[in-house]
Structures are given as structure tokens and as C-alpha cells.
Design an enzyme around this catalytic site. Sequence first.
Site, PDB file in Angstrom:
ATOM      1  CG  ASP A  36      -2.142  -0.886   1.029  1.00 48.79           C
ATOM      2  OD1 ASP A  36      -2.266  -1.472  -0.062  1.00 48.79           O
ATOM      3  OD2 ASP A  36      -2.947  -1.016   1.964  1.00 48.79           O
ATOM      4  CG  ASP A 287     -11.404  33.106 -36.882  1.00 45.81           C
ATOM      5  OD1 ASP A 287     -11.826  33.226 -38.047  1.00 45.81           O
ATOM      6  OD2 ASP A 287     -10.279  33.469 -36.511  1.00 45.81           O
ATOM      7  N   GLY A 422      -8.338  20.112 -35.745  1.00 46.48           N
ATOM      8  CA  GLY A 422      -9.068  19.080 -36.468  1.00 46.48           C
ATOM      9  C   GLY A 422      -9.550  19.589 -37.810  1.00 46.48           C
ATOM     10  CG  LEU A 423     -11.439  23.608 -40.119  1.00 44.67           C
ATOM     11  CD1 LEU A 423     -12.545  22.870 -40.869  1.00 44.67           C
ATOM     12  CD2 LEU A 423     -11.906  25.013 -39.737  1.00 44.67           C
TER      13      LEU A 423
END
Length: 531
Positions: A36, A287, A422-423
Site C-alpha cells: 500500500d 472564427d 481538427g479542421l
Amino acid sequence: MQLTVWTYEGPPHVGAMRIATAMTDVHYVLHAPQGDTYADLLFTMIERRNKRPPVTYTTFQARDLGGDTAQLFQDAVRESFERFAPKAMLVGASCTAELIQDDPGGLAAALELPIPVVTLELPSYQKKENWGAAETFYQLVRAICGPLAPKPGTRREDREPNRPARCNLLGPTALGFRHRDDVREISGLLEKLGVIVNVVAPLNASVDDLRRIPDADFNVVLYPEIANPTASWLLRTFAQPMVKTVPIGTGATCEFIREVAALAGIDPTAALNDGTSRAPWYAKSVDSTYLTGKRVFVFGDGTHALAAARIASKELGFQVVGLGTYSREMARDIREAAKGYGCEALICDDYLEVEAKIAELQPELVLGTQMERHIAKRLGLPCAVISAPVHVQDYPARYSPQMGFEGANVIFDTWVHPLMMGLEEHLLGMFRDDFEFHAEASPSHLGGPAMDRRGDVEANAEVAVIEAPVEVEAVWDGLPVWSPEGEKELGKIPFFVRGKARRNTETYAREHGVHVITVEALYDAKAHYSR
């Protein structure tokens, strides 16, 4: 209890370690077997602290169970006091040691040490890490400040005229998500308001600092999971009001300023007109129209999940399609918030259930913990981390708060960049076969003519392709196949919604008996689901 690869929270004694490690002169003696002691790694490897936690383990072994483990614990307490000279000690048992019932509190009290010794009763099989941290902080503050409490019914004295208001910042701990930077940001904000920070606890606080907590005019609860029990006790015992608004996001920060100003009796106008936050301007810019209406799934601890959902919906114009938490202590708040967003709350600590929910909802952005980051990666979705548990990369060396106006800037960047990148990736993919932009073209900034080498690429590709006519009717088993043209057209769809488009189209094809998915079938499916 459930065996799992990942867990959102550790056992409650890890929460106690977060409190002890956050403070400067508190030592924690944990009755625990050798196995532990792993929790040290959380602080030294994940949080990257330059010293190990102030925790002593008894580390008993199997052969010790036949002897006197109680004496082993007492020896550990005595030796820790002599070696580390703490101003206060915490004593308790880990989940495994809890089973042998050695009574750490009674054993420590028998030593009659000349410092406060706080016994922690942390039911490891019913409660978890955040609850353990909250209970530890509460018990420690009560033990230190309890003797200073006025008689019940005593009226709190009014603040002297012209004396600046003082407040305590309660809740930041070791291993907390951006707690260090949040404290710095909110301390600066309070300074601009003219409010003095009396004590920050437990992070970097001493036992003497805890004794000064009752001197403040009010308390600021930065992290309700950790500080609510303590702040509630201080309200009952010392009549100290508390600021409940968590300043995450521009709107919440403004509300926080107004709440503090009301308690401090000051004008909040100057602080509300702070010009350091650029997130509102970006959110209103041209944007940002690309972001409007994005479907977002939110999961994390209660505090950060509630704040993230509010920011996503109210400040960025996202659509919250899923909201959940592993913090069962805040389940009621999460359920209430989810109703307002028109979705069903997910209260669970099973990451597989969370993954199934994300796959079902098909969001365009996931806001979660490091577990959701891995889930989103497997599902091909953008993701931003908003809450613990986190990995080493979410303890940056740079200043990166979540709270206050600068925190709003950090959040905007962190959430929006995965979508914007991503775009960009999608556009690069769309034009990869273009005459000027394909992978073999000369760099445009060098000024040379564009070289069309696609013929070579296509010629080489033709050599590698073996034409094998497929008798579709003969092998039809109810599962549609994609034609090359249909697959190519599918590739033009942004990657973060491409999976949804593929699944919808295949479902449409099965339901309508379409064996081969062509470009026409793809757009027929799109029209079908757009109705």
C-alpha cells in the site's frame, strides 16, 4: 470492490495523503502493508514534487500478522515524531490494514505526544479519495481551531472601520488539478479588489496558519469537494460566511467578484472591467462561428464538470449532450444541471460505462479526465482535459490556471485548439490529391513551380493493386460494402464526425437493402438523417 485497469479516485487514505503533503509541518502515519505504499509515486512522478510525501508507513508483512502489529504501529508513530518533529500528526489505516482492527487512534493517544494527533476514520470500502481529503481537512481544522471556538450564540464582532476585509482560500491540495496556479490567480484577483488573503489552506499552510483561519471575515471555497465540510463547520462555529461561486469561466469569475465585493463591502466595478480576459472577444469573433452548436460531452469531478458545462453552453455556444461525474457527493448538483441542458446525468466511476455513453452520443468534443482522453483517442474525437485524474502532462511548468480571467483564456485555448486543429487536418486531407498541395509537391514558400508527380504515384499504386472482382450478390450477408468512390467521398467528411457518418450510412444501407454504398447512397443517407 471492483478490479479495474484505471480508476477515477483512489482509496480515502490517498485523499488524506494529499492534505498532509500539501501542508508544511503535518506528518501522516499510515498503518499499511508493503503493497500500500504505492501512493508516493503519485506525488513524485505525476505531480513531480521534489521531495517525497510526509508519510510514514508501518509496512508490516505477512509474518508480522502472527506478532504484535499494534506495537509496530506505536513504534512508527514515536519514531516519526522524534525524527520529523511535526506540529501535528495524522494517524490512520489503509484499506488492507483496516481489516486487522488495530485502532490507530487509541494506540497513538496512549503515547501522549505533546502535539495534536488527529485520528482518521476513513472507511475504505465505502468512500473514496476526494471524500477522504475533505474529511481529513475537516478533522484537522476542527482539532486545531475547535479550542478557539466562542460560546454558542456569541455574536461575531463587526469589522473595524477602514480595515480591509480578510478571507481564507480553502480547498487547494497537493495533487490537485492546477490548484497551485488557481491560488495565484485568485489571490491576485482579490488583491485588485482590496481584499487581503488571510490563509490559504491546506496548500502550503502550517498548523499555525490553521489557527489563524477564524481571524478572517469570510471564506472562499475554491473546491467544494474538499472544502465544503470545513467551510460549513466554520460558518456554524465562528459565523464565517462563505463564497460559494467557483470562479471558473468568465461569467462565473464576474459573479465571484460580485459575491466577494458584497461580503467585503467594496465596489467591484474596477475588477469587473478587467481587460486581461480575451476569451469573450474570441468567443464573439467571426472564427468562433465554426464552433457554434458543437456537440460536447462533459465528465469529471463535480466542480470542474459543472463549470465546464456552464462555459460550454453559456460562453462558447456549444450544445451539452452529456454531463456526468464520478463524485457521488455532488451527484444531486450534476443531475440538476443536466436537466437544464436537456440531457441525462451520468453518475458512475466505471470508465467503460463512460466510454459506452460517449460512443452512443457521438459528440464532436469530449471534455473529461485522462481516461476520457484515451477514450476519445480510440473513438477519433477531439478531447481536452478539464479535471483530475490527470497525467504528468497536465502538471505543466508554465502558469496555466483554470480559475479567474486568465483561467478563462487557458480554457478557451485548451478546448478550441483541438477543434481548430481538427479542421486544419481535415482540409489537408481533402487537398492531399490536389495538383499544388499533394504530398509530393514542392514547398510553396520556396517559390519553385508546382511539380505534378501524381502520375508516378498512381502508376506505382496500380502495380500494387490486384483487381479482384467481387460477386456482391453471392456474398451478401446483410452487411453493406463500400465502393472505392463512396469511401473516397467519406474521407472528405471531417474526421471528428466521420465515424458518425459511416455508422449512419451503414445503418441506412442495411435498413434499405443497399448492398454497395456508392456516393449516391452516402448522400441519400445524409438526406435521410437530416430530415
